[in-house]
Design a protein around this motif. Structure first.
Motif, short mmCIF file in Angstrom:
data_model
loop_
_atom_site.label_atom_id
_atom_site.label_comp_id
_atom_site.label_asym_id
_atom_site.label_seq_id
_atom_site.Cartn_x
_atom_site.Cartn_y
_atom_site.Cartn_z
N PRO A 127 0.80 -1.14 -0.09
CA PRO A 127 0.03 -0.02 0.03
C PRO A 127 0.88 1.10 0.00
O PRO A 127 1.85 1.36 0.37
CB PRO A 127 -0.80 -0.23 1.17
CG PRO A 127 -0.15 -1.08 2.08
CD PRO A 127 0.70 -2.15 1.15
N ARG A 128 0.28 2.15 -0.61
CA ARG A 128 1.04 3.68 -0.68
C ARG A 128 0.70 4.26 0.87
O ARG A 128 1.61 5.24 1.03
CB ARG A 128 0.34 4.56 -1.68
CG ARG A 128 0.79 4.01 -3.09
CD ARG A 128 0.15 4.89 -4.26
NE ARG A 128 0.56 4.59 -5.51
CZ ARG A 128 -0.09 5.04 -6.56
NH1 ARG A 128 -0.88 6.09 -6.46
NH2 ARG A 128 0.35 4.73 -7.62
N VAL A 129 -0.20 4.08 1.51
CA VAL A 129 -0.57 4.68 2.75
C VAL A 129 -0.26 3.78 4.07
O VAL A 129 -0.70 2.52 3.66
CB VAL A 129 -1.71 5.48 2.58
CG1 VAL A 129 -1.77 6.60 1.34
CG2 VAL A 129 -2.85 4.45 2.38
N HIS A 130 -0.27 4.39 4.82
CA HIS A 130 -0.41 3.65 6.31
C HIS A 130 -1.51 3.04 6.58
O HIS A 130 -2.70 3.49 6.38
CB HIS A 130 0.06 4.64 7.41
CG HIS A 130 0.07 3.85 8.77
ND1 HIS A 130 0.97 3.26 9.06
CD2 HIS A 130 -0.80 4.09 9.89
CE1 HIS A 130 1.02 2.75 10.20
NE2 HIS A 130 0.02 3.28 11.00
N ARG A 157 -5.48 -6.81 4.50
CA ARG A 157 -4.97 -6.16 5.48
C ARG A 157 -5.52 -6.69 6.56
O ARG A 157 -6.61 -7.10 6.59
CB ARG A 157 -5.24 -4.66 5.18
CG ARG A 157 -6.42 -4.08 5.73
CD ARG A 157 -6.89 -2.57 5.71
NE ARG A 157 -8.14 -2.20 5.88
CZ ARG A 157 -8.62 -0.96 5.55
NH1 ARG A 157 -7.71 -0.19 5.25
NH2 ARG A 157 -9.70 -0.71 6.04
N PRO A 158 -4.77 -6.87 7.82
CA PRO A 158 -5.12 -7.28 8.98
C PRO A 158 -6.17 -6.58 9.60
O PRO A 158 -6.37 -5.23 9.33
CB PRO A 158 -3.76 -7.22 9.91
CG PRO A 158 -2.71 -6.73 9.24
CD PRO A 158 -3.37 -5.99 7.85
N SER A 159 -7.06 -7.16 10.22
CA SER A 159 -8.24 -6.49 10.88
C SER A 159 -7.93 -5.21 11.84
O SER A 159 -8.58 -4.16 12.07
CB SER A 159 -9.28 -7.25 11.65
OG SER A 159 -8.68 -8.12 12.51
N ARG A 160 -6.75 -5.38 12.40
CA ARG A 160 -6.07 -4.29 13.27
C ARG A 160 -6.14 -2.94 12.46
O ARG A 160 -5.66 -2.04 13.23
CB ARG A 160 -5.08 -4.77 14.24
CG ARG A 160 -3.88 -5.21 13.48
CD ARG A 160 -2.86 -5.61 14.39
NE ARG A 160 -1.64 -6.04 13.63
CZ ARG A 160 -1.26 -7.25 13.14
NH1 ARG A 160 -2.30 -8.17 13.23
NH2 ARG A 160 -0.15 -7.39 12.49
N ASP A 207 -8.68 1.13 10.60
CA ASP A 207 -8.57 2.45 10.49
C ASP A 207 -7.90 3.08 9.28
O ASP A 207 -8.04 4.18 9.09
CB ASP A 207 -8.00 2.91 11.64
CG ASP A 207 -6.32 2.65 11.86
OD1 ASP A 207 -5.99 1.64 11.32
OD2 ASP A 207 -5.53 3.37 12.21
N GLY A 208 -7.46 2.13 8.42
CA GLY A 208 -6.78 2.64 7.28
C GLY A 208 -7.90 3.02 5.99
O GLY A 208 -9.18 3.10 6.31
N PRO A 209 -7.51 3.54 4.86
CA PRO A 209 -8.28 3.78 4.03
C PRO A 209 -9.46 2.96 3.31
O PRO A 209 -9.01 1.61 3.63
CB PRO A 209 -7.43 4.39 2.66
CG PRO A 209 -6.16 3.53 3.08
CD PRO A 209 -6.19 3.19 4.43
#
Length: 120
Positions: free
Chosen positions: A71-74, A108-111, A114-116
């Motif tokens: 991913p490009r973002v956190h 992506r992990p469920s934790r 909060d990502g996009p």
């Protein structure tokens, strides 16, 4: 969390990413990882131009390959495509690795929820 990506949508999804990591399997030892700039056709076929001799040898022994786009973002989504590769040798074109995807997903992990939103 994993979201399947169909072959016919793979190019649209991959357009939201930069370079990918190509993973091939040598005869012995550790997996080989290389940064590549794949091109994806409308049918989902993935082309990597000018594969190295070691990539060609690995794919010749074991055609299973994986491509990973970070991913490009956190906390963004990682795009992962698994497939089988072949090396083409055109008379007027440089060699290419052609990967026929067998599965692709956004992960992506469920934790990291909060990502996009999904990049589709």
């Amino acid at each position: 969390m994993s979201i399947p990506v169909s072959s016919d949508n793979l190019a649209n999804v991959a357009a939201h990413y930069d370079a990918a990591i190509l993973i091939t399997l040598p005869a012995d030892g550790y997996a080989k990882l290389l940064t590549v700039d794949p091109e994806i056709g409308p049918d989902g076929a993935i082309t990597v131009m000018g594969p190295s001799a070691s990539v060609a040898a690995n794919v010749g022994r074991d055609p299973h390959v994986t491509l990973v786009w970070q991913p490009r973002v956190h906390h963004g989504w990682t795009l992962i495509a698994d497939g089988k590769g072949t090396i083409t040798h055109g008379s007027d074109a440089p060699p290419a690795l052609i990967v026929t995807p067998e599965s692709a997903m956004l992960h992506r992990p469920s934790r990291h929820k909060d990502g996009p939103e999904l990049p589709v």
